[in-house]
Design an enzyme around this catalytic site. Structure first.
Site, short mmCIF file in Angstrom:
data_model
loop_
_atom_site.label_atom_id
_atom_site.label_comp_id
_atom_site.label_asym_id
_atom_site.label_seq_id
_atom_site.Cartn_x
_atom_site.Cartn_y
_atom_site.Cartn_z
N LYS A 85 0.85 -1.18 0.00
CA LYS A 85 0.00 0.00 0.00
C LYS A 85 0.89 1.24 0.00
O LYS A 85 1.78 1.37 0.85
CB LYS A 85 -0.82 -0.03 1.29
CG LYS A 85 -2.31 0.12 1.10
CD LYS A 85 -2.99 -0.03 2.45
CE LYS A 85 -4.36 0.57 2.43
NZ LYS A 85 -4.98 0.54 3.74
C1 E4P Z 1 -8.47 1.13 3.78
O1 E4P Z 1 -7.63 0.81 2.98
C2 E4P Z 1 -8.29 2.27 4.66
O2 E4P Z 1 -7.07 2.18 5.33
C3 E4P Z 1 -9.42 2.45 5.63
O3 E4P Z 1 -10.63 2.02 5.09
C4 E4P Z 1 -9.49 3.90 6.10
O4 E4P Z 1 -10.65 4.10 6.84
P1 E4P Z 1 -10.86 5.32 7.85
O5 E4P Z 1 -11.34 6.50 7.07
O6 E4P Z 1 -11.89 4.81 8.80
O7 E4P Z 1 -9.54 5.60 8.53
#
Ligand code: E4P
Length: 225
Positions: A85
């Site tokens: 990522k």
């Molecule tokens: C997914 O890849 C993200 O890291 C996650 O859904 C972020 O969510 P949040 O807005 O609750 O931090």
């Protein structure tokens, strides 16, 4: 069919949803790991890989392009299912990293994206997955539903291989709306996933049918033989 990734690094939660037969992969980030307390990072990632046989996203944390590339390569060397990522930095740094990792044959998930332009740039740079942050995008004044629709349509018409993951989900309604708009993958926190099988009307219907069954059994018993 839409894929479901678990937005957690908790082994108990991953086991719980793996048992439901709905887990296609897992996504993690720095905040998700913080909520796991002092776990050994590499060991936890490997444990997750052992529980779900699908893409497991692990986020880079360094600053410069060479550091981010080295970090991504390191994570990718841990297990064949790891997807690196990389954040969409405003200066294009993340795009360079994704492009270099893609050239090295490493799968990537370009993350923290709020706009259609960001998704398209990530796809062009060679990302395997492009992550739209549904609620954070809304908070930034964007229309995530329209972005999902447009991306899903463009990916079909233009044969764009990068799959759109929709994250930053807060309610079961967000999931339904994003899936209907054409999300390829939903990444869903455990709290939301647990609410998804529930409908008050289903519960009432199950109770009604159970009562009818008990009455049926009682009527059978009271029949003369
Ligand atoms: C997914 O890849 C993200 O890291 C996650 O859904 C972020 O969510 P949040 O807005 O609750 O931090």
């Amino acid at each position: 069919m839409v894929q479901i990734f678990l937005d957690t690094a908790s082994l108990a939660e991953i086991e719980e949803f793996a048992r439901w037969g709905i887990a296609d992969g897992v996504t993690t980030n720095q905040k998700i790991f913080l909520s796991e307390g002092g776990v050994d990072f590499k060991q936890r990632v490997l444990d997750i890989c052992g529980l779900v046989n699908g893409p497991i996203s692990v986020e880079t944390t360094r600053t410069t392009v060479p550091e981010l590339i080295a970090e991504g390569k390191e994570y990718a060397s841990w297990h064949g299912n790891i997807v690196v990522k990389v954040a969409m930095y405003g200066d294009g740094r993340g795009l360079q990293v994704v492009n270099q990792l893609a050239k090295a044959g490493i799968k990537t998930n370009m993350t923290v994206m709020m706009t259609y332009n960001q998704l398209m740039l990530a796809a062009k740079a060679g990302a395997t997955y492009v992550s739209l942050f549904y609620n954070r995008s809304k908070e930034a004044g964007q229309d995530p539903v329209q972005i999902i629709r447009d991306y899903a349509a463009a990916s079909k018409e233009q044969n764009i291989p990068a799959r759109i993951i929709v994250g930053s989900i807060r309610t079961p309604e967000d999931v339904a709306t994003a899936m209907a708009a054409g999300a390829h993958v939903m990444t869903i926190p455990s709290k939301v996933l647990r609410q998804m099988p529930f409908s008050k009307r289903s519960e009432e219907t199950i109770a009604e049918f159970d009562k009818a069954w008990q009455e049926f059994l009682a009527a059978q018993k009271s029949k003369p033989v």
